[in-house]
Design a protein around this motif. Structure first.
Motif: not given
Length: 92
Positions: A63-70
């Motif tokens: 799951t990726i949330t908007a604005n997550d930093i990868l």
């Protein structure tokens, strides 16, 4: 920026082998570090120069949330001098 789900990954190398781990951190908190890993062993290429896989079982969270930093950490490399790593994220 948008939320989504990791559905595949690709690794491209000029030669050799490579293993990559993915780190994820919520935006506005800090930069991702090893403690933010969402990989178990990491995904690898061990033969050829390109691998694309829809098997994402190495990821503890897809799951990726908007604005997550990868961030992407090369944990092992042999022979490769050029590496491209891509995550495919599907929007809900």
């Amino acid at each position: 920026p948008y939320a989504g789900t990791i559905v595949a990954y690709s690794i491209i190398v000029d030669t050799g082998t490579c293993t990559v781990k993915t780190w994820k951190k919520a935006a506005g908190t800090a930069i991702p570090t090893v403690s933010d890993s969402i990989s178990t062993s990491g995904v690898s290429i061990s033969s050829g120069t390109v691998v694309r896989s829809t098997t994402v079982t190495d990821f503890t969270s897809t799951t990726i949330t908007a604005n997550d930093i990868l961030a992407f950490n090369i944990t092992a490399v042999s022979g490769a001098t050029k590496i491209i790593f891509e995550l495919e994220v599907s929007r809900p």
